[in-house]
Design an enzyme around this catalytic site. Sequence first.
Site, mmCIF file in Angstrom:
data_model
loop_
_atom_site.group_PDB
_atom_site.id
_atom_site.type_symbol
_atom_site.label_atom_id
_atom_site.label_comp_id
_atom_site.label_asym_id
_atom_site.label_seq_id
_atom_site.Cartn_x
_atom_site.Cartn_y
_atom_site.Cartn_z
ATOM 1 N N CYS A 129 -26.506 28.635 -41.202
ATOM 2 C CA CYS A 129 -27.020 30.004 -41.069
ATOM 3 C C CYS A 129 -28.414 30.133 -41.656
ATOM 4 O O CYS A 129 -29.268 30.849 -41.114
ATOM 5 C CB CYS A 129 -26.063 30.995 -41.708
ATOM 6 N N HIS A 284 -24.524 34.323 -46.761
ATOM 7 C CA HIS A 284 -24.810 34.165 -45.339
ATOM 8 C C HIS A 284 -26.225 34.649 -45.052
ATOM 9 O O HIS A 284 -26.728 35.568 -45.705
ATOM 10 C CB HIS A 284 -23.792 34.979 -44.533
ATOM 11 N N ASN A 305 -26.471 38.437 -35.716
ATOM 12 C CA ASN A 305 -25.760 37.314 -36.313
ATOM 13 C C ASN A 305 -25.827 36.132 -35.353
ATOM 14 O O ASN A 305 -26.257 36.273 -34.202
ATOM 15 C CB ASN A 305 -24.298 37.713 -36.589
#
Length: 355
Positions: A129, A284, A305
């Site tokens: 990520c 994240h 995302n």
Amino acid sequence: MPAMARICLTIVMLFSVMLICQLQVQAGASTPQFKHDSKILQKSIVERVNSNATAGWKADMSPRFSNYTVGQFKHLLGVKPTPKGLLETMPVRSHPQHLKLPSNFDARTAWPQCATIGRILDQGHCGSCWAFGAVESLSDRFCIQLGINVSLSVNDLLACCGFLCGDGCDGGYPIAAWRYFVHHGVVTDECDPYFDNSGCSHPGCEPAYPTPKCIRKCVKENLLWRNSKHYGVKAYRISSDPHSIMAEVYAKGPVEVAFTVYEDFAHYKSGVYKHTTGDVMGGHAVKLIGWGTTDDGEDYWLLANQWNRGWGDNGYFKIRRGTNECGIEQDVVAGTPSTRNVIKQISEEYLDASM
């Protein structure tokens, strides 16, 4: 009671206490493993969120994580705590409070010519990520600031930055990713495509793949690695003040943000997310593309995302703005795209076309 009897009784009591403590330690040690192997998606969490009138968001059993355990989900959350020395050497940018900003903003509609802004990717089952948030934001900024539509390579950053960025698929530092762009550049996705575009749905999929090897050679023979590099000229942090973050996005384009993820976030479907229930899962990183206010008067951030479109609101989510929800406003990083190597590429393309 005779002295000997008292001593024996004391020994027995001490032994009993030690035995109880040992059993408690053993029980506590087994709990994390049990949790680690349990399913991340829980109907009880969905019911708890959806029955809470003040939650402000809706949960569901996201198909993206239908077969994921807690351990597998945590592996996706690849933001490591940034080393203090790295934090201290990064400049912090802030924007004047007097700048007037719109009450609602969406980078997709502000720069419709930039195809990368509205694209939702999938990090597969690698804890990358930190790399996705950086590469996606830089790709957008090349279009916004230099008028160049380009999809940059997550794989290059993930495989070739090495220990300076962290541990590849086992997590990294968003700030270090932006430094990599300045010093080493990043090739195009066409040159070095992501190693796991099929996610965790293909046959034989394991809980986690090792970090891909750094090859430094384009998959297409007609492309040269060196010529495919795109660089950053600056890397910086952005002040945690919401106005500065908004001004940065409004003027320069999307930014990378890191935040703390709890169990309930895996169940997000729509609305403005606020942590409601569940334990901490990890850190994240995602791409922040805008902001707004709901009809009920709740301020939010709009983010993309990289868990594909089967998760959340078609791959996007909103989170409460102005209260540093889950730390969303304290770790914001970005950079400036460089014309280095780009002018040369444009010249070569022009010559090829004219010939």
